[in-house]
Motif scaffolding. Structure first.
Motif, PDB file in Angstrom:
ATOM      1  N   LEU A  42      44.702  47.052  39.370  1.00  0.00           N
ATOM      2  CA  LEU A  42      44.232  48.216  38.618  1.00  0.00           C
ATOM      3  C   LEU A  42      43.177  47.821  37.586  1.00  0.00           C
ATOM      4  CD1 LEU A  42      47.572  50.175  38.048  1.00  0.00           C
ATOM      5  CD2 LEU A  42      45.664  50.842  39.515  1.00  0.00           C
ATOM      6  N   LYS A  43      43.395  46.658  36.960  1.00  0.00           N
ATOM      7  CA  LYS A  43      42.444  46.178  35.961  1.00  0.00           C
ATOM      8  C   LYS A  43      41.086  45.889  36.603  1.00  0.00           C
ATOM      9  CE  LYS A  43      41.597  42.336  32.772  1.00  0.00           C
ATOM     10  NZ  LYS A  43      42.091  41.032  32.281  1.00  0.00           N
ATOM     11  N   ARG A  44      41.116  45.186  37.726  1.00  0.00           N
ATOM     12  CA  ARG A  44      39.871  44.833  38.402  1.00  0.00           C
ATOM     13  C   ARG A  44      39.172  46.078  38.950  1.00  0.00           C
ATOM     14  NH1 ARG A  44      40.934  39.867  42.322  1.00  0.00           N
ATOM     15  NH2 ARG A  44      38.693  40.125  42.580  1.00  0.00           N
ATOM     16  N   ALA A  45      39.969  47.055  39.393  1.00  0.00           N
ATOM     17  CA  ALA A  45      39.390  48.306  39.888  1.00  0.00           C
ATOM     18  C   ALA A  45      38.688  49.047  38.756  1.00  0.00           C
ATOM     19  CB  ALA A  45      40.486  49.177  40.491  1.00  0.00           C
ATOM     20  N   ALA A  46      39.344  49.106  37.590  1.00  0.00           N
ATOM     21  CA  ALA A  46      38.753  49.799  36.437  1.00  0.00           C
ATOM     22  C   ALA A  46      37.475  49.108  35.976  1.00  0.00           C
ATOM     23  CB  ALA A  46      39.770  49.857  35.297  1.00  0.00           C
ATOM     24  N   GLU A  47      37.475  47.766  35.994  1.00  0.00           N
ATOM     25  CA  GLU A  47      36.276  47.021  35.597  1.00  0.00           C
ATOM     26  C   GLU A  47      35.116  47.301  36.556  1.00  0.00           C
ATOM     27  OE1 GLU A  47      37.597  42.997  35.539  1.00  0.00           O
ATOM     28  OE2 GLU A  47      38.511  43.147  33.538  1.00  0.00           O
ATOM     29  N   ALA A  48      35.424  47.302  37.859  1.00  0.00           N
ATOM     30  CA  ALA A  48      34.382  47.572  38.857  1.00  0.00           C
ATOM     31  C   ALA A  48      33.863  49.000  38.720  1.00  0.00           C
ATOM     32  CB  ALA A  48      34.934  47.348  40.269  1.00  0.00           C
ATOM     33  N   GLU A  49      34.775  49.942  38.480  1.00  0.00           N
ATOM     34  CA  GLU A  49      34.363  51.342  38.315  1.00  0.00           C
ATOM     35  C   GLU A  49      33.479  51.492  37.079  1.00  0.00           C
ATOM     36  OE1 GLU A  49      36.320  55.824  38.040  1.00  0.00           O
ATOM     37  OE2 GLU A  49      37.622  54.054  38.050  1.00  0.00           O
ATOM     38  N   GLY A  50      33.822  50.771  36.011  1.00  0.00           N
ATOM     39  CA  GLY A  50      33.024  50.825  34.794  1.00  0.00           C
ATOM     40  C   GLY A  50      31.617  50.299  34.986  1.00  0.00           C
ATOM     41  N   LYS A  51      31.457  49.357  35.905  1.00  0.00           N
ATOM     42  CA  LYS A  51      30.143  48.791  36.197  1.00  0.00           C
ATOM     43  C   LYS A  51      29.372  49.613  37.234  1.00  0.00           C
ATOM     44  CE  LYS A  51      31.726  44.013  35.432  1.00  0.00           C
ATOM     45  NZ  LYS A  51      31.988  42.719  36.105  1.00  0.00           N
ATOM     46  N   LYS A  59      38.326  49.458  46.789  1.00  0.00           N
ATOM     47  CA  LYS A  59      39.122  48.422  47.442  1.00  0.00           C
ATOM     48  C   LYS A  59      40.335  48.030  46.594  1.00  0.00           C
ATOM     49  CE  LYS A  59      37.985  44.090  47.211  1.00  0.00           C
ATOM     50  NZ  LYS A  59      37.291  42.804  47.362  1.00  0.00           N
ATOM     51  N   PHE A  60      40.115  47.816  45.293  1.00  0.00           N
ATOM     52  CA  PHE A  60      41.210  47.365  44.439  1.00  0.00           C
ATOM     53  C   PHE A  60      42.209  48.478  44.132  1.00  0.00           C
ATOM     54  CE2 PHE A  60      38.196  43.881  43.378  1.00  0.00           C
ATOM     55  CZ  PHE A  60      39.013  42.840  43.776  1.00  0.00           C
ATOM     56  N   TYR A  61      41.749  49.729  44.045  1.00  0.00           N
ATOM     57  CA  TYR A  61      42.703  50.835  43.866  1.00  0.00           C
ATOM     58  C   TYR A  61      43.606  50.946  45.096  1.00  0.00           C
ATOM     59  CZ  TYR A  61      40.541  52.636  39.583  1.00  0.00           C
ATOM     60  OH  TYR A  61      40.093  52.787  38.289  1.00  0.00           O
ATOM     61  N   LYS A  62      43.040  50.758  46.278  1.00  0.00           N
ATOM     62  CA  LYS A  62      43.843  50.804  47.502  1.00  0.00           C
ATOM     63  C   LYS A  62      44.857  49.661  47.532  1.00  0.00           C
ATOM     64  CE  LYS A  62      40.722  53.301  50.599  1.00  0.00           C
ATOM     65  NZ  LYS A  62      39.909  53.229  51.839  1.00  0.00           N
TER      66      LYS A  62
END
Length: 392
Positions: A42-51, A59-62
């Protein structure tokens, strides 16, 4: 008396353990290995979404929902990202349509490829690249471009409709319909329902025979010409089409690499090499993209994912000594991280969670440090605690 005293001590010991376990938060509150994995995703997904890296975020949310399908935060985020990706894909698709209508075929193809990357099941974008029907033509007229002439002017001249310029542009293999120069020979095709009307050219006998026109959609055609005694085979034509499409994926992947979007670049390059394994440029950049992506994962302490990326990088460059070194570091770091985490959980009386950590270590290296003994000890304590619970 000695036996009675020993039994009393044993009961006190397990009572203490039970008390400790009773003080432990419920399973949902305890940070298990699965909870930590989900939170990491979830953390990595949020970071990618923020960028703005929505494909990576998706991918990371899934992955997070694979660990915990009932997570409402992850489900809402997944829906949000999918909506954004669909909207972005539509924008690129519409941009591609406009570029194609203006005769900018190469740029249009990039837009359609981008739309497909954002939304892999985008059928309309896929059809723009692959859906083809065939129309047979027997002749074309050769026109020598004069100063000030354009493809649209030729379409008006020969077809009486300047909007038919895509037919001429595609027939001549022009990636950009505006890219013509004085003195250049342009072929004006005759196809079903579209007969060029140029009396002067007809009288001069500048009528040649051609082979076939490919019509991807509407009024846009792609033509392949050959001599009478050298007909173009269907297999050859299809192979060229495949090469052109693969080249589009490779060019786009190299753009992603230059933007340091290594994960996305690696995915595109893998597609290229699956179709054309002999493409050395794609192979070199696939090695680099996977390696850079692995380094990021290693820095984020996602050791197993990093290890797998280094292994993929190694498959593209078998003499990569750095890959071998990092693979060992990933596995050693993974084992030590989960071994220590297990020890901490055990000291805090979270025996079940500690056992999960050590079992993760054992799956990679069954004899790592005191892992076998700690697993046996944890199982013994859990078993005896369960027996005490039943006897109460």
């Amino acid at each position: 008396m000695k036996t009675s005293h020993s039994s009393f001590v044993l009961i006190l010991l397990f009572s203490a353990l039970l008390a400790g376990c009773a003080a432990v938060p419920s399973a949902k509150q305890v940070p298990t290995a699965f909870d930590m994995a989900k939170q990491n995703y979830l953390k990595r997904a949020a970071e990618a979404e923020g960028k703005g890296e929505l494909v990576e975020a998706l991918k990371f949310y899934k992955l997070a929902l694979t660990v915990d399908p009932e997570d409402t935060q992850g489900r809402a985020a997944l829906t949000r990202v999918e909506t954004a990706l669909n909207e972005a894909a539509l924008r690129h698709y519409e941009a591609g349509i406009k570029l194609r209508e203006n005769g900018n075929y190469n740029l249009a193809r990039k837009e359609f490829l981008t739309a497909l990357r954002l939304k892999p099941d985008y059928n309309d974008a896929y059809k723009m690249l692959t859906d083809k029907t065939h129309v047979v033509t027997k002749k074309f007229i050769v026109h020598v471009v004069k100063p000030g002439e354009s493809i649209s002017k030729l379409a008006q001249m020969y077809y009486g409709d300047y909007r038919k310029f895509p037919v001429i542009a595609a027939f001549n293999g022009l990636g950009d319909a505006a890219d013509v120069k004085a003195g250049q020979q342009i072929r004006i095709p005759s196809v079903d329902g579209l007969e060029p009307s140029a009396p002067d050219a007809m009288k001069s006998g500048e009528i040649k025979e051609t082979f076939e026109i490919i019509e991807p959609s509407d009024d846009e055609f792609f033509a392949f010409t050959e001599q009478k005694d050298q007909p173009l085979k269907d297999a050859k034509r299809e192979k060229q089409e495949e090469r052109d499409q693969v080249a589009g994926y490779r060019d786009y992947a190299l753009e992603l690499f230059q933007q340091k979007k290594y994960e996305e670049a690696a995915a595109e390059l893998d597609k290229v090499l699956a179709a054309m394994p002999e493409d050395q440029t794609a192979r070199e950049y696939a090695y680099k993209a996977h390696f850079e992506s692995a380094l990021r994962l290693f820095e984020e302490k996602d050791y197993i994912a990093a290890r797998d990326k280094f292994k993929t990088s190694l498959s593209y460059k078998t003499d990569c000594q750095k890959c071998h070194s990092y693979i060992r570091q990933c596995e050693d770091s993974y084992k030590e991280f989960h071994y220590r985490n297990g020890m901490k959980l055990f000291q805090d009386q979270h025996v079940q969670e500690a056992l999960l950590e050590w079992e993760m270590v054992a799956a990679l290296d069954p004899s790592y440090k005191r892992t076998p003994q700690m697993i046996e000890k944890a199982k013994t304590i859990i078993k005896k605690l369960e027996e005490l619970k039943k006897s109460r």
